[in-house]
Design a protein around this motif. Sequence first.
Motif, PDB file in Angstrom:
ATOM      1  N   VAL A   4       8.400 -35.458   0.331  1.00 28.11           N
ATOM      2  CA  VAL A   4       9.399 -36.154   0.978  1.00 28.11           C
ATOM      3  C   VAL A   4      10.239 -35.034   1.508  1.00 28.11           C
ATOM      4  O   VAL A   4      10.549 -34.095   1.223  1.00 28.11           O
ATOM      5  CB  VAL A   4      10.191 -36.775   0.127  1.00 28.11           C
ATOM      6  N   ASP A   5      10.291 -35.485   2.923  1.00 26.84           N
ATOM      7  CA  ASP A   5      11.250 -34.742   3.868  1.00 26.84           C
ATOM      8  C   ASP A   5      12.497 -35.318   4.238  1.00 26.84           C
ATOM      9  O   ASP A   5      12.654 -36.409   5.122  1.00 26.84           O
ATOM     10  CB  ASP A   5      10.417 -34.256   5.229  1.00 26.84           C
ATOM     11  N   LEU A   6      13.566 -35.281   3.410  1.00 22.92           N
ATOM     12  CA  LEU A   6      14.905 -36.003   3.659  1.00 22.92           C
ATOM     13  C   LEU A   6      15.368 -35.909   5.037  1.00 22.92           C
ATOM     14  O   LEU A   6      15.986 -36.942   5.600  1.00 22.92           O
ATOM     15  CB  LEU A   6      15.939 -35.525   2.647  1.00 22.92           C
ATOM     16  N   THR A   7      15.060 -34.900   5.631  1.00 24.05           N
ATOM     17  CA  THR A   7      15.769 -34.749   7.083  1.00 24.05           C
ATOM     18  C   THR A   7      15.035 -35.694   7.836  1.00 24.05           C
ATOM     19  O   THR A   7      15.586 -35.681   9.095  1.00 24.05           O
ATOM     20  CB  THR A   7      15.663 -33.173   7.429  1.00 24.05           C
ATOM     21  N   ALA A  80      11.222 -45.867   6.195  1.00 24.51           N
ATOM     22  CA  ALA A  80      12.166 -45.200   5.273  1.00 24.51           C
ATOM     23  C   ALA A  80      13.348 -44.756   6.166  1.00 24.51           C
ATOM     24  O   ALA A  80      12.996 -43.976   7.017  1.00 24.51           O
ATOM     25  CB  ALA A  80      11.478 -44.444   4.121  1.00 24.51           C
ATOM     26  N   ALA A  81      14.584 -44.788   5.515  1.00 25.77           N
ATOM     27  CA  ALA A  81      15.750 -44.234   6.106  1.00 25.77           C
ATOM     28  C   ALA A  81      16.862 -44.177   5.064  1.00 25.77           C
ATOM     29  O   ALA A  81      16.959 -44.755   4.322  1.00 25.77           O
ATOM     30  CB  ALA A  81      16.178 -45.071   7.446  1.00 25.77           C
ATOM     31  N   ILE A  82      17.769 -43.132   5.479  1.00 22.36           N
ATOM     32  CA  ILE A  82      19.041 -42.853   4.771  1.00 22.36           C
ATOM     33  C   ILE A  82      20.020 -42.956   5.787  1.00 22.36           C
ATOM     34  O   ILE A  82      20.185 -42.167   6.588  1.00 22.36           O
ATOM     35  CB  ILE A  82      18.954 -41.612   3.871  1.00 22.36           C
ATOM     36  N   CYS A  83      21.086 -43.624   5.393  1.00 21.28           N
ATOM     37  CA  CYS A  83      22.281 -43.881   6.349  1.00 21.28           C
ATOM     38  C   CYS A  83      23.372 -43.173   5.285  1.00 21.28           C
ATOM     39  O   CYS A  83      23.514 -43.427   4.168  1.00 21.28           O
ATOM     40  CB  CYS A  83      22.642 -45.266   6.355  1.00 21.28           C
ATOM     41  N   PHE A  84      23.835 -42.120   5.801  1.00 22.11           N
ATOM     42  CA  PHE A  84      24.923 -41.341   4.964  1.00 22.11           C
ATOM     43  C   PHE A  84      26.139 -41.377   5.562  1.00 22.11           C
ATOM     44  O   PHE A  84      26.255 -41.350   6.745  1.00 22.11           O
ATOM     45  CB  PHE A  84      24.338 -39.794   5.111  1.00 22.11           C
TER      46      PHE A  84
END
Length: 165
Positions: A4-7, A80-84
Amino acid sequence: MEIVDLTAIMSRPLVVLDPTLFQSKQEVFDFCVPKLKEAGVIQDEMVFYQALQAREEQASTYMGSGIALPHGKSETVQKAAICFCRCHAPFAYQSHGETGQARYVFLLAIPQSEANDGYLRILAKLAGLLMYPEFLQCLDCAQSYQEVIDAIRRFEEQKDKEVSL
Protein backbone atom coordinates in the motif's frame (compact mmCIF):
# COMPACT_ATOMS: atom_id res chain seq x y z
CA MET A 1 0.30 -9.19 -1.15
CA GLU A 2 0.23 -5.76 -2.77
CA ILE A 3 2.12 -2.99 -0.97
CA VAL A 4 0.00 0.00 0.00
CA ASP A 5 1.30 3.44 -0.99
CA LEU A 6 -0.64 5.96 1.07
CA THR A 7 0.72 8.87 -0.94
CA ALA A 8 -0.81 7.41 -4.10
CA ILE A 9 -4.32 7.59 -2.63
CA MET A 10 -4.01 11.09 -1.13
CA SER A 11 -4.43 13.59 -3.94
CA ARG A 12 -3.87 17.32 -3.46
CA PRO A 13 -7.58 18.30 -3.40
CA LEU A 14 -8.19 15.70 -0.67
CA VAL A 15 -5.60 17.07 1.77
CA VAL A 16 -7.03 20.05 3.64
CA LEU A 17 -5.03 21.88 6.26
CA ASP A 18 -6.95 23.95 8.80
CA PRO A 19 -10.41 23.98 7.21
CA THR A 20 -13.23 25.99 8.70
CA LEU A 21 -13.81 24.80 12.25
CA PHE A 22 -15.92 21.66 12.43
CA GLN A 23 -18.51 21.25 15.17
CA SER A 24 -19.33 17.59 14.54
CA LYS A 25 -18.50 14.42 12.67
CA GLN A 26 -21.42 15.11 10.32
CA GLU A 27 -19.85 18.44 9.34
CA VAL A 28 -16.64 16.57 8.47
CA PHE A 29 -18.64 14.18 6.29
CA ASP A 30 -20.48 17.11 4.68
CA PHE A 31 -17.12 18.70 3.90
CA CYS A 32 -15.24 15.60 2.68
CA VAL A 33 -17.84 13.69 0.68
CA PRO A 34 -18.32 16.42 -1.98
CA LYS A 35 -14.52 16.65 -2.28
CA LEU A 36 -14.41 12.90 -2.98
CA LYS A 37 -17.10 13.36 -5.64
CA GLU A 38 -15.25 16.30 -7.26
CA ALA A 39 -12.03 14.26 -7.30
CA GLY A 40 -13.75 11.39 -9.15
CA VAL A 41 -13.37 9.00 -6.22
CA ILE A 42 -17.10 8.39 -5.73
CA GLN A 43 -20.04 8.47 -8.11
CA ASP A 44 -22.93 9.02 -5.70
CA GLU A 45 -22.60 11.15 -2.58
CA MET A 46 -25.77 9.83 -0.91
CA VAL A 47 -24.71 6.20 -1.36
CA PHE A 48 -21.33 6.98 0.16
CA TYR A 49 -22.92 8.86 3.10
CA GLN A 50 -24.94 5.71 3.74
CA ALA A 51 -21.76 3.60 3.69
CA LEU A 52 -20.11 5.94 6.21
CA GLN A 53 -23.17 5.83 8.48
CA ALA A 54 -23.39 2.03 8.24
CA ARG A 55 -19.76 1.77 9.37
CA GLU A 56 -20.36 4.21 12.22
CA GLU A 57 -23.12 1.92 13.52
CA GLN A 58 -20.66 -0.99 13.82
CA ALA A 59 -17.94 0.49 16.05
CA SER A 60 -16.23 3.74 16.93
CA THR A 61 -13.96 5.37 14.38
CA TYR A 62 -12.40 7.65 16.98
CA MET A 63 -8.92 6.27 17.68
CA GLY A 64 -7.80 8.51 20.54
CA SER A 65 -4.88 10.97 20.49
CA GLY A 66 -6.99 13.38 18.43
CA ILE A 67 -7.32 10.93 15.53
CA ALA A 68 -10.49 9.86 13.73
CA LEU A 69 -10.52 7.26 10.94
CA PRO A 70 -14.04 7.19 9.48
CA HIS A 71 -14.35 4.97 6.45
CA GLY A 72 -16.89 3.66 4.03
CA LYS A 73 -16.86 0.73 1.62
CA SER A 74 -19.21 0.93 -1.32
CA GLU A 75 -19.84 0.13 -4.98
CA THR A 76 -19.97 3.89 -5.59
CA VAL A 77 -16.26 4.22 -4.74
CA GLN A 78 -14.26 4.10 -7.98
CA LYS A 79 -10.78 4.00 -6.41
CA ALA A 80 -9.39 3.93 -2.90
CA ALA A 81 -8.71 7.38 -1.48
CA ILE A 82 -8.04 9.20 1.76
CA CYS A 83 -9.42 12.65 2.48
CA PHE A 84 -7.24 14.14 5.24
CA CYS A 85 -8.22 17.15 7.31
CA ARG A 86 -5.89 18.62 9.90
CA CYS A 87 -8.13 20.81 11.99
CA HIS A 88 -6.90 24.06 13.46
CA ALA A 89 -8.62 23.19 16.73
CA PRO A 90 -10.01 19.91 18.06
CA PHE A 91 -13.74 19.29 17.92
CA ALA A 92 -16.07 16.81 19.64
CA TYR A 93 -16.13 13.70 17.46
CA GLN A 94 -18.94 11.34 18.46
CA SER A 95 -18.82 7.82 17.15
CA HIS A 96 -20.72 4.76 18.29
CA GLY A 97 -21.44 6.12 21.78
CA GLU A 98 -17.91 7.43 22.27
CA THR A 99 -16.77 11.06 22.16
CA GLY A 100 -13.24 12.32 21.75
CA GLN A 101 -11.53 15.51 20.68
CA ALA A 102 -10.49 15.01 17.05
CA ARG A 103 -7.94 17.13 15.27
CA TYR A 104 -6.74 14.75 12.54
CA VAL A 105 -9.38 13.14 10.35
CA PHE A 106 -8.44 10.53 7.78
CA LEU A 107 -11.65 9.68 5.91
CA LEU A 108 -11.16 6.55 3.81
CA ALA A 109 -13.19 5.70 0.71
CA ILE A 110 -12.82 2.03 -0.23
CA PRO A 111 -14.22 0.27 -3.32
CA GLN A 112 -16.46 -2.66 -2.46
CA SER A 113 -14.12 -4.90 -4.45
CA GLU A 114 -11.36 -4.12 -1.92
CA ALA A 115 -13.64 -4.37 1.10
CA ASN A 116 -11.89 -7.28 2.76
CA ASP A 117 -8.17 -7.12 2.23
CA GLY A 118 -7.55 -3.70 0.69
CA TYR A 119 -8.98 -1.50 3.37
CA LEU A 120 -7.34 -3.48 6.17
CA ARG A 121 -3.93 -2.93 4.57
CA ILE A 122 -4.62 0.80 4.23
CA LEU A 123 -5.80 1.05 7.83
CA ALA A 124 -2.81 -0.93 9.09
CA LYS A 125 -0.33 1.21 7.17
CA LEU A 126 -1.95 4.42 8.38
CA ALA A 127 -2.17 3.19 11.99
CA GLY A 128 1.51 2.28 11.81
CA LEU A 129 2.39 5.89 10.99
CA LEU A 130 0.02 7.37 13.54
CA MET A 131 1.73 5.55 16.38
CA TYR A 132 4.69 7.94 16.01
CA PRO A 133 4.14 11.18 17.98
CA GLU A 134 6.78 12.72 15.71
CA PHE A 135 4.57 11.98 12.69
CA LEU A 136 1.70 13.92 14.26
CA GLN A 137 4.13 16.76 14.96
CA CYS A 138 5.06 16.79 11.28
CA LEU A 139 1.36 16.95 10.38
CA ASP A 140 1.00 19.86 12.84
CA CYS A 141 3.79 21.79 11.15
CA ALA A 142 2.86 20.99 7.54
CA GLN A 143 2.07 24.06 5.48
CA SER A 144 1.21 22.28 2.25
CA TYR A 145 0.07 19.10 0.60
CA GLN A 146 3.66 18.33 -0.35
CA GLU A 147 4.84 18.59 3.26
CA VAL A 148 2.14 16.09 4.33
CA ILE A 149 3.20 13.69 1.56
CA ASP A 150 6.88 14.14 2.47
CA ALA A 151 6.12 13.33 6.12
CA ILE A 152 4.26 10.17 5.12
CA ARG A 153 7.16 9.04 2.93
CA ARG A 154 9.75 9.79 5.62
CA PHE A 155 7.90 7.85 8.31
CA GLU A 156 7.08 4.96 5.97
CA GLU A 157 10.81 4.67 5.25
CA GLN A 158 11.59 4.85 8.97
CA LYS A 159 9.03 2.14 9.72
CA ASP A 160 10.40 -0.05 6.91
CA LYS A 161 13.93 0.28 8.33
CA GLU A 162 12.71 -0.69 11.80
CA VAL A 163 10.94 -3.77 10.42
CA SER A 164 14.04 -4.91 8.52
CA LEU A 165 16.31 -4.68 11.61
